[in-house]
Design a protein around this motif. Sequence first.
Motif, PDB file in Angstrom:
ATOM      1  N   GLU A   1       0.844  -1.190   0.000  1.00 29.12           N
ATOM      2  CA  GLU A   1       0.000   0.000   0.000  1.00 29.12           C
ATOM      3  C   GLU A   1       0.875   1.234   0.000  1.00 29.12           C
ATOM      4  O   GLU A   1       1.896   1.288   0.692  1.00 29.12           O
ATOM      5  CB  GLU A   1      -0.900   0.010   1.224  1.00 29.12           C
ATOM      6  N   PHE A   2       0.455   2.211  -0.800  1.00 30.75           N
ATOM      7  CA  PHE A   2       1.189   3.469  -0.907  1.00 30.75           C
ATOM      8  C   PHE A   2       0.229   4.622  -0.689  1.00 30.75           C
ATOM      9  O   PHE A   2      -0.954   4.536  -1.011  1.00 30.75           O
ATOM     10  CB  PHE A   2       1.823   3.623  -2.298  1.00 30.75           C
ATOM     11  N   GLU A   3       0.772   5.692  -0.175  1.00 26.47           N
ATOM     12  CA  GLU A   3      -0.005   6.912   0.005  1.00 26.47           C
ATOM     13  C   GLU A   3       0.730   8.021  -0.734  1.00 26.47           C
ATOM     14  O   GLU A   3       1.927   8.222  -0.520  1.00 26.47           O
ATOM     15  CB  GLU A   3      -0.096   7.249   1.498  1.00 26.47           C
ATOM     16  N   ARG A   4       0.008   8.674  -1.613  1.00 27.02           N
ATOM     17  CA  ARG A   4       0.642   9.732  -2.394  1.00 27.02           C
ATOM     18  C   ARG A   4       0.950  10.930  -1.510  1.00 27.02           C
ATOM     19  O   ARG A   4       0.123  11.361  -0.715  1.00 27.02           O
ATOM     20  CB  ARG A   4      -0.257  10.151  -3.546  1.00 27.02           C
TER      21      ARG A   4
ATOM     22  N   ALA B   1       3.365   0.541   5.048  1.00 28.30           N
ATOM     23  CA  ALA B   1       3.914  -0.388   6.045  1.00 28.30           C
ATOM     24  C   ALA B   1       5.268   0.070   6.579  1.00 28.30           C
ATOM     25  O   ALA B   1       5.518   0.027   7.777  1.00 28.30           O
ATOM     26  CB  ALA B   1       4.036  -1.781   5.446  1.00 28.30           C
ATOM     27  N   ALA B   2       6.148   0.517   5.683  1.00 29.54           N
ATOM     28  CA  ALA B   2       7.510   0.858   6.097  1.00 29.54           C
ATOM     29  C   ALA B   2       7.684   2.325   6.453  1.00 29.54           C
ATOM     30  O   ALA B   2       8.645   2.699   7.116  1.00 29.54           O
ATOM     31  CB  ALA B   2       8.499   0.491   4.989  1.00 29.54           C
ATOM     32  N   GLY B   3       6.779   3.169   5.957  1.00 31.12           N
ATOM     33  CA  GLY B   3       6.916   4.596   6.217  1.00 31.12           C
ATOM     34  C   GLY B   3       8.010   5.239   5.396  1.00 31.12           C
ATOM     35  O   GLY B   3       8.436   6.354   5.691  1.00 31.12           O
TER      36      GLY B   3
END
Length: 152
Positions: free
Chosen positions: A5-8, A23-25
Amino acid sequence: MSGEEFERCRSGQALRVYVTEVAAGRRRNLTHEEEAAFWSWATVEVLRHTGIRIEEMLELTHHSFIAYTLPATGEVVPMLQVAPSKTDAERLLLVSPELTEVLTAVIFRVRAGNAALPLVSAYDMFEQTWSPPMPFLFQRRYGTEDRPLTRS
């Protein structure tokens, strides 16, 4: 990777796309990753289809293309002129349809919507000289200027 999962992120530099891995930040520059992937693909494909050396590939310019007319049939075939280097002999290579696709993608990317390829000077580390400005095929944008790709 599937399932990531990614957040723009908010817009950073102009025309750059950044995301954060949920997950990793970790923050990632997707524009840079795509550009690195493109040039890796283009390099491998040109070397695979031509058999030329890296040094010869980096010296290819828009002027390296020649249209040759076959005497028997009158058919025009594209040729790639490879400048003399290690062998001190100029070569002409037939451009296959697959190589044409790769070179077309390179030219399209380098032109970036302009009518012609930018003229850039390349530094020869062995001769310790700068070339005159030329439309090198293997060049990219670094910040606000166009630069030829180097051996590294």
